[in-house]
Design a protein around this motif. Structure first.
Motif, PDB file in Angstrom:
ATOM      1  N   PRO A  78      -6.206 107.584  75.717  1.00 45.26           N
ATOM      2  CA  PRO A  78      -5.595 106.989  74.523  1.00 45.26           C
ATOM      3  C   PRO A  78      -6.644 106.341  73.628  1.00 45.26           C
ATOM      4  N   ASP A  90      -7.095 103.846  69.747  1.00 42.32           N
ATOM      5  CA  ASP A  90      -6.460 103.020  68.723  1.00 42.32           C
ATOM      6  C   ASP A  90      -7.549 102.441  67.840  1.00 42.32           C
ATOM      7  N   GLY A 123      -6.960 100.470  65.362  1.00 40.19           N
ATOM      8  CA  GLY A 123      -6.541  99.165  64.892  1.00 40.19           C
ATOM      9  C   GLY A 123      -5.860  99.144  63.549  1.00 40.19           C
ATOM     10  N   THR A 124      -5.506 100.304  63.000  1.00 38.26           N
ATOM     11  CA  THR A 124      -4.811 100.374  61.718  1.00 38.26           C
ATOM     12  C   THR A 124      -3.431 100.979  61.941  1.00 38.26           C
ATOM     13  N   HIS A 138      -3.368 105.369  65.993  1.00 38.92           N
ATOM     14  CA  HIS A 138      -3.468 105.449  67.453  1.00 38.92           C
ATOM     15  C   HIS A 138      -2.885 106.774  67.924  1.00 38.92           C
ATOM     16  N   LYS A 173      -3.765 109.869  71.310  1.00 38.99           N
ATOM     17  CA  LYS A 173      -4.538 110.211  72.506  1.00 38.99           C
ATOM     18  C   LYS A 173      -5.254 111.533  72.286  1.00 38.99           C
ATOM     19  N   PRO A 209       0.456 109.344  66.825  1.00 42.11           N
ATOM     20  CA  PRO A 209       1.346 108.318  67.382  1.00 42.11           C
ATOM     21  C   PRO A 209       2.736 108.822  67.712  1.00 42.11           C
ATOM     22  N   ASP A 259     -12.364 104.688  59.260  1.00 46.05           N
ATOM     23  CA  ASP A 259     -11.769 104.236  60.517  1.00 46.05           C
ATOM     24  C   ASP A 259     -12.085 105.217  61.637  1.00 46.05           C
TER      25      ASP A 259
END
Length: 626
Positions: free
Chosen positions: A521, A523, A525-526, A530, A532, A554, A614
């Protein structure tokens, strides 16, 4: 002249003091209402999809494998028994067209499996399987996997339809579940408080208890209506469809909700006929029936949550019933006590030097609360051990982190309860001034003149202020509401034991022995950043390997990213990092030739960039054999 010497001054002072205390209580109640509203909004905003409770242990075909011939069916094995939905499986061919499959069922004698027959002939290429089932603790579980026949093909441009939760349905369902917890706590707690603590003016508790009954009835009906769309991950618009209601009524969760509704209606009928029942039925029989009804009502929660699945189910169900009852007695009793304390304990008529009726009620509830705390501690420790499975899961899983937050809130709750007990002891003890003011009455002759009251000094204990006890109880109740919110979140979080088992399954080689599949997984952070990554090493041994990396978003569907890098490091031999040099193949990333020179525990590092700025790097240990 002191004001106390003026006729009527004492009554006016007491009336003014009461009005001031009522205003203080109303102000604190408004603050508690604001706190509860904020917690509702927090619960609504933090309702996240995929709160699975049954973990996928293995699949046949295994995720990411390449088969020489087409399989006859897809079989999934979970960590606990699961129930099937109308469309538990959807299978898509290499061109993203949905296939016609047979009816899904369980393997004979294995309720933890789910399988679906496939068409007789499957074309060469990569197939995507999305699945959704209901775990034994009534929570839906969904996911996806891929397998290839003959060879891998590029992922389709359009991912399969979303099988994740509908946010509106999940939020409404979670709010209804929280209201059910809150209302049953106040309802049962108030009934026990009135029966055991015998507060003065108990009629004032009748209307709040009736409101709690209505809220519990309405929230249970809402849970029943929303159950089908909650399981399907569908919109709440179709909640009242006859087929959905019939399916819910025939499921285990629906039967428990209908049982809860029946118990509430029976309780209402007994209250309406209480005068007739008191004349015909002994008081002890009525008390025993009420206690049995409370246990049955708590059982409708225990049989539908974590306790109904996993190890030691009978012990876990009994522990959960005791936990719910103790929680209701404590938290609901606190709310009833706060309403009782709205009247000044010192204004209640009582024998001189003895505690007032309200003070005696407070003392009785203090004993009841202590017993509830003992039961909550014992059952809570057992449930925590059963849900976590290991000490590492306390900080390494979402279940453990929510549990830590709940334990911190419980510690604050116990601190507030300790302070309340200290004020209770002072309120229940007759003051020294009252004791010294007693005037003995001789057997004959006029009464003796009262002894002069001592002036307050350093050795004279001040009379306790009831407002301090009210504020302490209010703080205790507010903290209890926070604990209840965390408990609701805990019931919708994958237990640490199941999460650890799922992680072991993901890191272990699965499927045919000539391939290694690892899922990690990530992520950034936005919002929406997120998902996998699934990395396949074929054959997953020393030498040249074919590498394929698939990114899932997601929603569990296939996702395209602008950049992806994969490298391997062998720390024990100080080898690496070795860059796999994967390239974009139109929906997935791959490298035709990647050499792994030495066997051992390699660290796989994957860097995923989801936008221009990101990105995140995640890692996982992979075993490479000769």
């Amino acid at each position: 002249m002191w004001r106390a010497d003026v006729p009527g001054a004492h009554a006016a002072a007491r009336a003014g003091g009461r009005r001031s205390e009522v205003r203080d209580t109303h102000r604190w109640l408004r603050r508690l209402t604001v706190l509860g509203t904020g917690l509702f909004l927090l619960l609504l905003g933090t309702a996240v999809p995929a709160s699975a409770h049954a973990a996928l242990r293995e699949s046949d075909p295994a995720d990411g494998t390449v088969l020489k011939s087409a399989p006859s069916r897809v079989t999934l094995t979970f960590t606990e028994s699961v129930a099937l939905l109308t469309e538990s499986f959807r299978v898509y061919d290499p061109k993203n067209h949905r296939l016609r499959t047979g009816e899904a069922d369980h393997a004979p004698g294995h309720s933890e499996t789910a399988r679906v027959p496939l068409p007789a002939r499957l074309a060469t290429g990569t197939y995507t399987v999305t699945w959704r089932v209901v775990s034994a603790d009534s929570h839906p579980v969904s996911g996806a996997l891929t397998f290839s026949v003959g060879k891998r093909t590029a992922a389709p441009a359009a991912p399969p339809p979303d099988r994740a939760e509908n946010r509106a349905t999940t939020s409404l369902y979670d709010i209804a579940r929280y209201l059910a917890y809150l209302s049953v706590a106040f309802l049962l707690g108030t009934v026990v408080f009135v029966a055991y603590c015998r507060p003065p003016g108990r009629d004032r508790l009748r209307r709040p208890a009736l409101a709690a009954w209505w809220v519990l009835l309405a929230s249970t009906a809402a849970l029943f209506v929303l159950r089908a769309p909650y399981e399907d991950g569908a919109s709440p618009a179709g909640a009242f469809a006859p087929s959905s209601l019939i399916r819910t009524a025939t499921s285990r969760s629906g039967e428990l909700l209908l049982t809860r509704l029946t118990l509430l209606l029976l309780a209402a009928a007994c209250v309406l006929l209480r005068r007739s029942l008191r004349r015909r039925v002994p008081r002890r029989a009525l008390s025993a029936s009420a206690a049995l009804g409370a246990v049955a009502l708590s059982l409708t929660w225990a049989a539908a949550e974590h306790a109904s699945a996993g190890p030691q189910v009978p012990v876990a169900v009994a522990s959960t019933v005791l936990h719910v009852l103790a929680m209701a007695v404590w938290l609901g009793g606190l709310a009833a006590l706060l309403l009782t304390l709205r009247r000044d304990p010192s204004a209640e008529p009582a024998p001189e030097g003895a505690p007032s009726p309200v003070a005696r009620t407070v003392v009785r509830f203090s004993r009841l609360a202590f017993a509830s705390v003992v039961v909550l501690t014992v059952t809570g420790v057992y449930q925590s051990w059963r849900g976590l499975g290991s000490v590492e899961a306390l900080t390494g899983t979402a279940y453990g982190r929510v549990l830590l937050a709940k334990l911190a809130a419980v510690a604050l709750l116990l601190a507030a309860a300790t302070r309340s007990r200290s004020w209770t002891a002072r309120l229940a003890s007759p003051s020294p001034a009252a004791s010294m003011a007693r005037v003995p009455v001789p057997a004959t002759g006029p009464p003796l003149p009262p002894e002069p009251r001592p002036e307050p000094g350093p050795d004279t204990a001040p009379a306790p202020d009831p407002r301090l006890l009210r504020r302490s109880v209010l703080a205790e109740l507010g903290t209890g509401v926070v604990v209840l919110v965390l408990t609701t979140l805990l019931t919708s979080t994958l237990p640490g034991r199941a999460e650890a088992e799922a992680a072991r399954t993901e890191t272990a080689p699965v499927g045919i022995p000539t391939a290694s599949v690892t899922t990690i997984p990530f992520d950034v952070g936005t919002p929406g950043g997120h998902g996998k990554v699934q990395i396949t090493l074929d054959p997953g041994r020393v030498g040249t390997n074919f590498v394929q990396v698939v990114v899932y978003g997601p929603d569990g569907g296939l996702s395209s990213v602008p950049e992806l890098r994969l490298s391997m490091v062998l720390p024990a031999q100080r080898v690496g990092p070795l860059d796999a040099r994967v390239t974009d193949r139109g929906g997935y990333w791959a490298a035709d030739s990647f050499a792994l020179p030495i066997a051992g525990s390699w660290t796989m590092r994957v860097t995923v960039r989801v936008s221009e700025v990101d990105q995140v790097t995640v890692s996982r240990t992979v075993r490479v054999v000769r």
